[in-house]
Design an enzyme around this catalytic site. Structure first.
Site, PDB file in Angstrom:
ATOM      1  N   GLY A  58      52.184 120.076   6.597  1.00  0.00           N
ATOM      2  CA  GLY A  58      51.567 121.275   7.146  1.00  0.00           C
ATOM      3  C   GLY A  58      50.084 121.275   6.823  1.00  0.00           C
ATOM      4  CD  GLN A  63      45.384 122.795   3.759  1.00  0.00           C
ATOM      5  OE1 GLN A  63      46.293 123.089   4.524  1.00  0.00           O
ATOM      6  NE2 GLN A  63      45.575 121.973   2.743  1.00  0.00           N
ATOM      7  CB  CYS A 109      48.016 121.931  -1.935  1.00  0.00           C
ATOM      8  SG  CYS A 109      46.863 122.636  -0.736  1.00  0.00           S
ATOM      9  CG  LEU A 110      47.888 117.686   2.749  1.00  0.00           C
ATOM     10  CD1 LEU A 110      47.787 117.658   4.270  1.00  0.00           C
ATOM     11  CD2 LEU A 110      48.276 116.317   2.204  1.00  0.00           C
ATOM     12  CG  HIS A 151      51.754 125.417   0.768  1.00  0.00           C
ATOM     13  ND1 HIS A 151      51.743 124.881  -0.513  1.00  0.00           N
ATOM     14  CD2 HIS A 151      50.582 125.029   1.330  1.00  0.00           C
ATOM     15  CE1 HIS A 151      50.613 124.218  -0.691  1.00  0.00           C
ATOM     16  NE2 HIS A 151      49.886 124.288   0.411  1.00  0.00           N
ATOM     17  CD  GLU A 152      50.476 124.533   5.251  1.00  0.00           C
ATOM     18  OE1 GLU A 152      49.284 124.846   5.360  1.00  0.00           O
ATOM     19  OE2 GLU A 152      50.852 123.587   4.534  1.00  0.00           O
ATOM     20  CG  HIS A 155      46.608 126.995   2.679  1.00  0.00           C
ATOM     21  ND1 HIS A 155      45.796 126.877   1.570  1.00  0.00           N
ATOM     22  CD2 HIS A 155      47.418 125.911   2.660  1.00  0.00           C
ATOM     23  CE1 HIS A 155      46.111 125.772   0.914  1.00  0.00           C
ATOM     24  NE2 HIS A 155      47.097 125.174   1.537  1.00  0.00           N
TER      25      HIS A 155
HETATM   26 NI    NI Z   1      48.054 123.495   0.948  1.00  0.00          NI
END
Ligand code: NI
Length: 191
Positions: A58, A63, A109-110, A151-152, A155
């Site tokens: 995701g 991001q 998390c990326l 999670h998304e 964000h």
């Molecule tokens: Ni993340």
């Protein structure tokens, strides 16, 4: 990358560097999407390309440095079935009362790459919002998909999962991230 983008997601996007925790855009609520045009589609296609290049499940617009409440995902549920989508202006629904069970699986998390710790979250979630054409969408599920949708959506509100951790786990997460930092140069996953 030679990843084939599923027909359910916009393709042809560019891989962009991933914005890290600590950048201001990651830590404030994003602006709602109000215009459903070609520019939004290009943004979503870039997000999809970047998510696959980073091997994530995701990615939210913040991001890649964009202050808009939208995320993309391609994530399996508990049974392993993959689900994909684009959600603008997501609203999260979680089980309440007796229906609420926590899953303490690992989360990463990326935007804080190379680090994973346990993070307790409800084991089912539903997200409603708008698709790229402005029509209503709804996605729900269990397993990693439930975690991903939560999670998304976080964000888009300016929250990162580190905000949900104890000091001890946040420190453990930071040590892993720092130990693996060489694998994730500032331009990652763009080249
Ligand atoms: Ni993340």
């Amino acid at each position: 990358m030679s990843t084939d983008v599923p027909a359910t997601l916009p393709s042809g996007g560019a891989v962009r560097p991933i914005t890290r925790w600590g950048e201001e855009v990651m830590h404030r609520p994003a602006r709602p999407v109000t215009t459903f045009d070609a520019q939004l589609r290009t943004l979503a296609a870039d997000m999809v390309a970047t998510m696959y290049a980073a091997e994530g499940v995701g990615l939210a617009a913040c991001q890649i440095g964009v202050d808009l409440a939208v995320f993309v995902f391609d994530c399996p549920d508990e049974s392993g079935e993959p689900h994909q989508g684009v959600v603008c202006n997501p609203v999260l629904e979680l089980p309440e009362g007796k229906g609420r069970k926590l899953d303490d699986g690992e989360e990463g998390c990326l935007s804080y790459p190379g680090a994973f710790v346990s993070c307790a979250r409800p084991d089912w979630a539903r997200v409603t919002g708008l698709g790229l054409d402005g029509s209503p969408v709804s996605y729900e599920g269990d397993g990693l998909l439930a975690r991903c949708l939560q999670h998304e959506t976080d964000h888009t509100t300016g929250m990162v999962f580190g905000d949900r951790l104890s000091d001890r786990l946040r420190k453990k997460l930071r040590k892993q991230m720092e130990a693996n930092a060489d694998d994730y140069p500032p331009s990652w996953p763009a080249t």
